[in-house]
Design an enzyme around this catalytic site. Sequence first.
Site, PDB file in Angstrom:
ATOM      1  N   CYS A 119      50.468  94.753  64.147  1.00 59.48           N
ATOM      2  CA  CYS A 119      51.420  95.553  64.935  1.00 59.48           C
ATOM      3  C   CYS A 119      51.001  97.013  65.066  1.00 59.48           C
ATOM      4  O   CYS A 119      51.534  97.732  65.905  1.00 59.48           O
ATOM      5  CB  CYS A 119      52.812  95.472  64.334  1.00 59.48           C
ATOM      6  SG  CYS A 119      53.388  93.797  64.212  1.00 59.48           S
ATOM      7  N   HIS A 177      57.034 101.576  66.029  1.00 60.35           N
ATOM      8  CA  HIS A 177      56.909 100.117  66.203  1.00 60.35           C
ATOM      9  C   HIS A 177      58.303  99.498  66.086  1.00 60.35           C
ATOM     10  O   HIS A 177      59.108  99.878  65.228  1.00 60.35           O
ATOM     11  CB  HIS A 177      55.983  99.559  65.120  1.00 60.35           C
ATOM     12  CG  HIS A 177      55.948  98.067  65.096  1.00 60.35           C
ATOM     13  ND1 HIS A 177      55.767  97.312  66.235  1.00 60.35           N
ATOM     14  CD2 HIS A 177      56.090  97.179  64.071  1.00 60.35           C
ATOM     15  CE1 HIS A 177      55.787  96.031  65.916  1.00 60.35           C
ATOM     16  NE2 HIS A 177      55.989  95.921  64.609  1.00 60.35           N
ATOM     17  N   ASN A 208      60.251  92.003  68.522  1.00 62.57           N
ATOM     18  CA  ASN A 208      58.997  92.552  68.010  1.00 62.57           C
ATOM     19  C   ASN A 208      57.839  91.891  68.756  1.00 62.57           C
ATOM     20  O   ASN A 208      57.515  90.731  68.504  1.00 62.57           O
ATOM     21  CB  ASN A 208      58.914  92.279  66.505  1.00 62.57           C
ATOM     22  CG  ASN A 208      57.613  92.772  65.885  1.00 62.57           C
ATOM     23  OD1 ASN A 208      56.689  93.160  66.589  1.00 62.57           O
ATOM     24  ND2 ASN A 208      57.552  92.738  64.568  1.00 62.57           N
TER      25      ASN A 208
HETATM   26  N1  ACO Z   1      70.500  83.789  60.490  1.00 58.27           N
HETATM   27  C1  ACO Z   1      71.447  83.726  59.546  1.00 58.27           C
HETATM   28  N2  ACO Z   1      71.224  84.034  58.256  1.00 58.27           N
HETATM   29  C2  ACO Z   1      69.977  84.409  57.929  1.00 58.27           C
HETATM   30  C3  ACO Z   1      68.942  84.489  58.861  1.00 58.27           C
HETATM   31  C4  ACO Z   1      69.230  84.147  60.193  1.00 58.27           C
HETATM   32  N3  ACO Z   1      68.322  84.202  61.179  1.00 58.27           N
HETATM   33  N4  ACO Z   1      67.825  84.907  58.233  1.00 58.27           N
HETATM   34  C5  ACO Z   1      68.129  85.094  56.953  1.00 58.27           C
HETATM   35  N5  ACO Z   1      69.439  84.783  56.758  1.00 58.27           N
HETATM   36  C6  ACO Z   1      70.203  84.841  55.516  1.00 58.27           C
HETATM   37  C7  ACO Z   1      69.346  84.694  54.291  1.00 58.27           C
HETATM   38  O1  ACO Z   1      69.125  83.331  54.001  1.00 58.27           O
HETATM   39  C8  ACO Z   1      70.192  85.361  53.238  1.00 58.27           C
HETATM   40  O2  ACO Z   1      71.202  84.476  52.832  1.00 58.27           O
HETATM   41  P1  ACO Z   1      71.687  84.452  51.278  1.00 58.27           P
HETATM   42  O3  ACO Z   1      72.256  85.826  51.026  1.00 58.27           O
HETATM   43  O4  ACO Z   1      72.689  83.353  51.269  1.00 58.27           O
HETATM   44  O5  ACO Z   1      70.443  84.188  50.496  1.00 58.27           O
HETATM   45  C9  ACO Z   1      70.873  86.494  53.996  1.00 58.27           C
HETATM   46  O6  ACO Z   1      70.770  86.134  55.397  1.00 58.27           O
HETATM   47  C10 ACO Z   1      70.252  87.849  53.787  1.00 58.27           C
HETATM   48  O7  ACO Z   1      68.847  87.709  53.847  1.00 58.27           O
HETATM   49  P2  ACO Z   1      67.885  88.950  53.754  1.00 58.27           P
HETATM   50  O8  ACO Z   1      66.470  88.471  53.801  1.00 58.27           O
HETATM   51  O9  ACO Z   1      68.311  89.850  52.642  1.00 58.27           O
HETATM   52  O10 ACO Z   1      68.249  89.693  55.132  1.00 58.27           O
HETATM   53  P3  ACO Z   1      67.780  91.079  55.617  1.00 58.27           P
HETATM   54  O11 ACO Z   1      68.944  91.912  55.942  1.00 58.27           O
HETATM   55  O12 ACO Z   1      66.672  91.651  54.759  1.00 58.27           O
HETATM   56  O13 ACO Z   1      67.108  90.707  57.029  1.00 58.27           O
HETATM   57  C11 ACO Z   1      64.955  90.434  57.997  1.00 58.27           C
HETATM   58  C12 ACO Z   1      65.978  89.835  57.063  1.00 58.27           C
HETATM   59  C13 ACO Z   1      65.569  90.492  59.376  1.00 58.27           C
HETATM   60  C14 ACO Z   1      63.734  89.517  58.009  1.00 58.27           C
HETATM   61  C15 ACO Z   1      64.562  91.872  57.519  1.00 58.27           C
HETATM   62  O14 ACO Z   1      64.257  91.848  56.154  1.00 58.27           O
HETATM   63  C16 ACO Z   1      63.391  92.441  58.274  1.00 58.27           C
HETATM   64  O15 ACO Z   1      63.480  92.698  59.469  1.00 58.27           O
HETATM   65  N6  ACO Z   1      62.275  92.723  57.592  1.00 58.27           N
HETATM   66  C17 ACO Z   1      61.091  93.280  58.210  1.00 58.27           C
HETATM   67  C18 ACO Z   1      60.339  92.197  58.894  1.00 58.27           C
HETATM   68  C19 ACO Z   1      59.192  92.711  59.723  1.00 58.27           C
HETATM   69  O16 ACO Z   1      59.149  93.863  60.067  1.00 58.27           O
HETATM   70  N7  ACO Z   1      58.263  91.813  60.038  1.00 58.27           N
HETATM   71  C20 ACO Z   1      57.122  92.095  60.837  1.00 58.27           C
HETATM   72  C21 ACO Z   1      56.223  93.101  60.171  1.00 58.27           C
HETATM   73  S1  ACO Z   1      54.577  93.111  60.659  1.00 58.27           S
HETATM   74  C22 ACO Z   1      54.642  92.945  62.258  1.00 58.27           C
HETATM   75  O17 ACO Z   1      55.406  93.626  62.927  1.00 58.27           O
HETATM   76  C23 ACO Z   1      53.771  91.861  62.855  1.00 58.27           C
END
Ligand code: ACO
Length: 339
Positions: free
Chosen positions: A123, A265, A295
């Site tokens: 990215c 980004h 993204n």
């Molecule tokens: N729908 C519903 N519930 C979900 C989903 C979904 N799509 N995804 C996760 N959950 C649930 C999880 O299972 C968890 O449930 P639990 O509490 O019962 O265990 C709960 O939601 C919270 O999960 P978290 O992982 O803590 O959620 P968070 O708020 O951290 O969001 C996310 C997750 C969106 C992935 C976030 O961490 C994020 O955006 N991280 C950065 C990712 C990123 O930037 N990736 C690319 C980087 S490199 C590049 O750009 C190529």
Amino acid sequence: MGSARFASRISGIGSHFPSRKVTNLDLAQMYPSLETSDEWIRERTGISERRIAVPGKLEDRNSSLACQAALRALEMAGKKASDLDQILVATCTPDTLIPSTACWLQQKLGATRAWTMDINAACSGFVYALATADQFIQNGQIKTSLVVGSDVLSAFTNWDDRSSCILFGDGAGAVIVEQTAADSPQRLLSHHLHSDGSLWDLFHIEAGGSNLPGNPDVYAGKLDKMQMKGREIFKSAVRTLADYAVMALEENGLSVSDLDWFVPHQANLRIIEAVAKRLGFPMSKVLLNIDRFGNTSSATIPTALDEAVRDHRVKPGQLVLLDAFGAGLTTGSLLLRWG
Ligand code: ACO
């Protein structure tokens, strides 16, 4: 930058996306086993919809998206494909491993004079590629470069993984970079790049390279798809984006209040909000398109900038900071005065 004879300026910009729009509701209905919802995705990521390439459709290939974006950028710059000395395509989802997507793009454009290569910094790729073009222009080796950020992440998405599949979309953004005088007021001012390969396991694709070529077990285990540790990436992204923004400004003797536009980004709106808060920078001056495109990896920065250039929010002479992070992990910021 330094004692270079020349500097670079961006003279044209363009973007292109696949026509297939997939809303959060569409995703939840297409893959009921995800047990996700429009509300969860919007609240936790800021994404409402994304564009997804149709597999096998010629117009949706990485190099085809890149070609449309490049044609728009060439038109804005008043240049022809035959004027290009260099084509750099930032991508981690190439059309083919061999040849490069830049070669596919070159033949689509008919840019016969150019030399071409892909740059894979995930990215952060667009910032890395723009910095690379700048070096060749500064030292006088070339005059005109086409730099494209183009990715088709949907081809490497595990649609059973609800924490990652909701985030990504496909698209391409392109700029024409031209030589200008070293003291030109409108130019690229600096770039700061860094990678930390020890953090590879936060975001990677295990198979499909020479380590582990595709085979039936690989496909069954989805080892050819992206695997991500979302929470760890979130924390690292906030820290590095803020650090590299400050570094870019400080090394130019500037402060956050001098900045007209911040183009981070677009991985998660909450990451961007946390960075803006750390910097004390208003969200009204952050260029965003994550709500409509998700993204798109190396395409997020040029496509968000393109939109704001075309609707005249970004004006000549304004100070614009590009700031990226990605798999690797990679990070980088690039400061410029537009025009
Ligand atoms: N729908 C519903 N519930 C979900 C989903 C979904 N799509 N995804 C996760 N959950 C649930 C999880 O299972 C968890 O449930 P639990 O509490 O019962 O265990 C709960 O939601 C919270 O999960 P978290 O992982 O803590 O959620 P968070 O708020 O951290 O969001 C996310 C997750 C969106 C992935 C976030 O961490 C994020 O955006 N991280 C950065 C990712 C990123 O930037 N990736 C690319 C980087 S490199 C590049 O750009 C190529």
